[in-house]
Scaffold this motif. Structure first.
Motif, mmCIF file in Angstrom:
data_model
loop_
_atom_site.group_PDB
_atom_site.id
_atom_site.type_symbol
_atom_site.label_atom_id
_atom_site.label_comp_id
_atom_site.label_asym_id
_atom_site.label_seq_id
_atom_site.Cartn_x
_atom_site.Cartn_y
_atom_site.Cartn_z
ATOM 1 N N ARG A 111 0.824 -1.207 0.000
ATOM 2 C CA ARG A 111 0.000 0.000 0.000
ATOM 3 C C ARG A 111 0.858 1.256 0.000
ATOM 4 N N ILE A 112 1.978 1.219 0.714
ATOM 5 C CA ILE A 112 2.884 2.373 0.747
ATOM 6 C C ILE A 112 3.448 2.634 -0.645
ATOM 7 N N ASN A 113 3.882 1.569 -1.312
ATOM 8 C CA ASN A 113 4.449 1.715 -2.654
ATOM 9 C C ASN A 113 3.421 2.252 -3.647
ATOM 10 N N GLU A 114 2.165 1.806 -3.502
ATOM 11 C CA GLU A 114 1.110 2.314 -4.377
ATOM 12 C C GLU A 114 0.908 3.814 -4.165
ATOM 13 N N GLU A 115 0.966 4.241 -2.910
ATOM 14 C CA GLU A 115 0.756 5.650 -2.579
ATOM 15 C C GLU A 115 1.824 6.526 -3.213
ATOM 16 N N PHE A 116 3.051 6.019 -3.258
ATOM 17 C CA PHE A 116 4.165 6.822 -3.767
ATOM 18 C C PHE A 116 4.546 6.463 -5.204
ATOM 19 N N ALA A 117 3.748 5.664 -5.863
ATOM 20 C CA ALA A 117 4.117 5.166 -7.192
ATOM 21 C C ALA A 117 4.309 6.292 -8.206
ATOM 22 N N SER A 118 3.549 7.363 -8.060
ATOM 23 C CA SER A 118 3.618 8.433 -9.054
ATOM 24 C C SER A 118 4.779 9.401 -8.806
ATOM 25 N N MET A 119 5.510 9.217 -7.711
ATOM 26 C CA MET A 119 6.594 10.154 -7.367
ATOM 27 C C MET A 119 7.951 9.558 -7.697
ATOM 28 N N SER A 120 8.811 10.431 -8.168
ATOM 29 C CA SER A 120 10.199 10.010 -8.384
ATOM 30 C C SER A 120 10.911 9.962 -7.034
ATOM 31 N N LYS A 121 12.091 9.375 -7.036
ATOM 32 C CA LYS A 121 12.882 9.305 -5.811
ATOM 33 C C LYS A 121 13.184 10.698 -5.281
ATOM 34 N N GLU A 122 13.560 11.608 -6.182
ATOM 35 C CA GLU A 122 13.899 12.969 -5.775
ATOM 36 C C GLU A 122 12.691 13.691 -5.179
ATOM 37 N N GLU A 123 11.511 13.504 -5.789
ATOM 38 C CA GLU A 123 10.305 14.151 -5.294
ATOM 39 C C GLU A 123 9.924 13.608 -3.918
ATOM 40 N N LEU A 124 10.067 12.301 -3.738
ATOM 41 C CA LEU A 124 9.734 11.682 -2.464
ATOM 42 C C LEU A 124 10.647 12.201 -1.346
ATOM 43 N N ILE A 125 11.926 12.313 -1.648
ATOM 44 C CA ILE A 125 12.873 12.808 -0.651
ATOM 45 C C ILE A 125 12.543 14.248 -0.269
ATOM 46 N N LYS A 126 12.252 15.069 -1.261
ATOM 47 C CA LYS A 126 11.938 16.475 -0.978
ATOM 48 C C LYS A 126 10.697 16.600 -0.111
ATOM 49 N N ARG A 127 9.668 15.840 -0.442
ATOM 50 C CA ARG A 127 8.424 15.936 0.315
ATOM 51 C C ARG A 127 8.608 15.427 1.757
ATOM 52 N N PHE A 128 9.336 14.334 1.891
ATOM 53 C CA PHE A 128 9.528 13.754 3.218
ATOM 54 C C PHE A 128 10.333 14.712 4.105
ATOM 55 N N ALA A 129 11.408 15.270 3.565
ATOM 56 C CA ALA A 129 12.230 16.195 4.343
ATOM 57 C C ALA A 129 11.474 17.468 4.683
#
Length: 589
Positions: free
Chosen positions: A404-422
């Motif tokens: 479920r976590i992977n599905e939630e973040f499937a549309s985001m690139s690695k860079e986008e995910l890092i930026k949002r999380f930080a």
């Protein structure tokens, strides 16, 4: 390398030490234990807090106990409840394999009935605070005939706390044939007098230089305006995300107020001071040792005996009156060979105190700058990054949720995910510290004289120093004096600065713009039917006086004794910039 085995300790003690994980003795232990195992010579040991003094006297004492004798053979006096309990706990751990050894702690704030029961069961070692032990002596509930060793731990602090008469009374009840061991972090004249009175040709051992600090402690100071102290404190804490610290204040009131403000601002903090019950103090200390509390706010007296590993910082919110107390405060960090940082948050007129401490410790303080908002945000961000990098992943527990976590973040690139999380945490700090002001105050060379060479002219900063012919002999403390000054002059407490209470006279400070109002108020002032006189404190002949004419022989020396101040401070203005009153988030340690 020296080992505990080579010092001559018996096997049961060595086994207890091994269970505790001790591998080699500290310098004070290495040098003191062989001397004390002789058992028949008085001893003076000088070493800083955190260097292992408890084991230095505790192991030789336990080595020489006769466990068959169910009477006190060792008496240990210490200044506070916390230290009493800490010593008792350490001795019980050391004596784990010695057999039937009973070590009893005797201290105020707990049931004297239970302590009397413990003593009646037969105590070979009594660890006590002076006041409670005197109560027990007066009840004739303890027999000192078999006392062979009397040990004074933290002797300098016991004298600072006014226990000299109590110590004299207690020692006068012990056999003259006893051996006396005295341990202290500093060696003021009062301690020297006790050693001369109760000791015969003592062996004196100094580890390091007398009255100096732990070499593993770095000393820093920040110069800020008085009104910015609390904001500077928070910024320093935020800049050190992994801080595990003790903050020292002068008064119980200030201790409680700062702790409550920190809690409201989202910090894991609590207070320890003399107004708490023993149960409350024990609860706070348990949470601090378990690191459920990240910041402990304490008075000097309450903090004595706090032996907690891995304290990273000691913060002096107010510098103590005595240099020796600074040594004791800073000794709460860098224990057992670790390193630590001692921080002082001062105003410009406190710089003379810093110089005096430097001279006494023989160490230079580093002048540090309160970090700006951007630096704090950057530090917090990378602290989060490091935590993410080093977090332990529980594969079994998180596995059911990964899809479920992977599905939630499937549309985001690695860079986008890092930026949002930080940004989750970074945005909150960025908003909080947006437009954060510079809290650093400029040093004024005129203010450096405060406490330096013990002299000072009448005016400095925005305060003027005044003499008053009232003091402690009039049954006044600093709080009483503050109330009397406010009542007489009609001023609010924030217009009055430091109060330096002496015996038959005192000094106090007022803001320059109210000096005339103060002198006018005292022209007809009385206290308990006696005329009250005030004067400018200065070295010249020109003095302004009120309520009693000139005084040509009044003291004009400035001493280092800032006093409690007495003023209740408010820390409600917790937000550094406009647009809010709460901190960014609840911190977890």
């Amino acid at each position: 390398m020296t080992t505990f085995e080579s010092l001559g300790l018996n096997e049961p003690l060595l086994k207890g030490i091994q269970d505790l994980g001790f591998t080699s003795p500290t310098p004070i232990q290495e040098k003191a234990i062989p001397v004390l195992l002789g058992g028949d010579r008085d001893f003076v040991g000088l070493a800083q807090t955190g260097t292992g003094k408890t084991a230095a006297f505790g192991l030789p004492l336990l080595h020489q106990l006769d466990v068959k004798v169910r009477q006190p053979q060792g008496l240990i006096l210490c200044p506070t409840r916390e230290l009493c309990l800490q010593i008792t706990s350490d001795l019980k751990n050391f004596s784990k394999y010695l057999g039937d050894v009973n070590i009893v702690a005797v201290y105020g704030g707990s049931s004297i009935v239970q302590q009397l029961r413990d003593l009646k069961r037969g105590a070979q070692v009594v660890v006590a605070t002076p006041g409670r032990l005197l109560d027990i002596i007066e009840r004739k509930a303890i027999n000192f005939d078999n006392v062979r060793y009397a040990i004074l731990d933290e002797a300098d602090e016991m004298l600072n706390m006014g226990f000299q008469e109590d110590i004299n009374s207690i020692l006068s009840n012990t056999p003259e044939t006893k051996t006396t061991w005295l341990f202290s972090a500093t060696m003021p004249q009062e301690v020297r007098r006790i050693s001369k009175k109760y000791m015969t040709d003592p062996f004196e051992l100094t580890v390091g230089s007398k009255n100096t600090g732990n070499a593993n402690i770095e000393h820093e100071y920040y110069v800020v305006r008085p009104r910015d102290k609390y904001a500077a404190l928070k910024r320093i804490v935020d800049y050190n995300p992994d801080i595990f610290s003790i903050i020292f204040t002068r008064t119980k009131i200030e201790t409680q107020e700062i702790a409550e403000s920190l809690i409201r601002d989202g910090y894991n903090a609590d207070a320890i001071h003399g107004d708490l019950t023993q149960q409350q103090r024990d609860k706070v200390m348990k949470r601090f040792r378990e690191k459920a509390i990240q910041i402990l706010v304490a008075t000097d007296v309450a903090a004595r005996g706090i032996d907690v590993d891995n304290v990273t910082h000691v913060i002096n919110y107010e510098l103590p009156d005595d240099v020796e107390n600074y040594t004791h405060r800073s000794g709460r960090t860098a224990r057992a060979g670790k390193s630590g940082i001692s921080i002082a948050i001062v105003s410009a007129r406190d710089l003379g105190k810093i110089r005096q401490i430097e001279r006494t410790l023989g160490k230079k303080f580093t002048k540090a700058e309160v970090p700006d908002g951007f630096a704090v945000c950057e530090k917090k961000l990378f602290s989060l990054v490091h935590k993410v990098h080093n977090v332990t992943v529980n594969e079994d527990q998180i596995e059911p949720y990964l899809e479920r976590i992977n599905e939630e973040f499937a549309s985001m690139s690695k860079e986008e995910l890092i930026k949002r999380f930080a940004s989750l945490e970074f945005n909150q700090f960025l908003e909080y510290y947006q437009n954060a002001p510079d809290l650093n105050a400029k040093e004024d060379r005129r203010d450096r004289a405060f406490g330096d060479e013990n002299t000072m002219s009448r005016g400095y900063g925005k305060f003027t120093r005044l003499f008053i012919n009232l003091g402690s002999v009039d049954d006044l403390n600093r709080g009483d004096m503050l109330r009397y000054l406010c009542d007489t002059t009609g001023l609010r407490g924030n217009k009055i600065g430091r109060i330096d209470l002496k015996g038959v006279y005192s000094f106090f400070e007022v803001e320059n713009d109210v000096v005339d109002q103060v002198t006018q108020s005292f022209k007809t002032a009385e206290y308990n039917g006696r005329s009250v006189r005030i004067e400018m404190s200065q070295d010249g002949d020109k003095r302004r006086s009120g309520g009693g004419g000139r005084r040509d022989d009044g003291p004009r020396r400035r001493t280092w004794s800032g006093g409690e101040g007495g003023e209740r401070r408010s820390y409600s203005d917790r937000r550094e910039s406009s647009g809010g009153s709460r901190p960014p988030f609840k911190r977890k340690y």
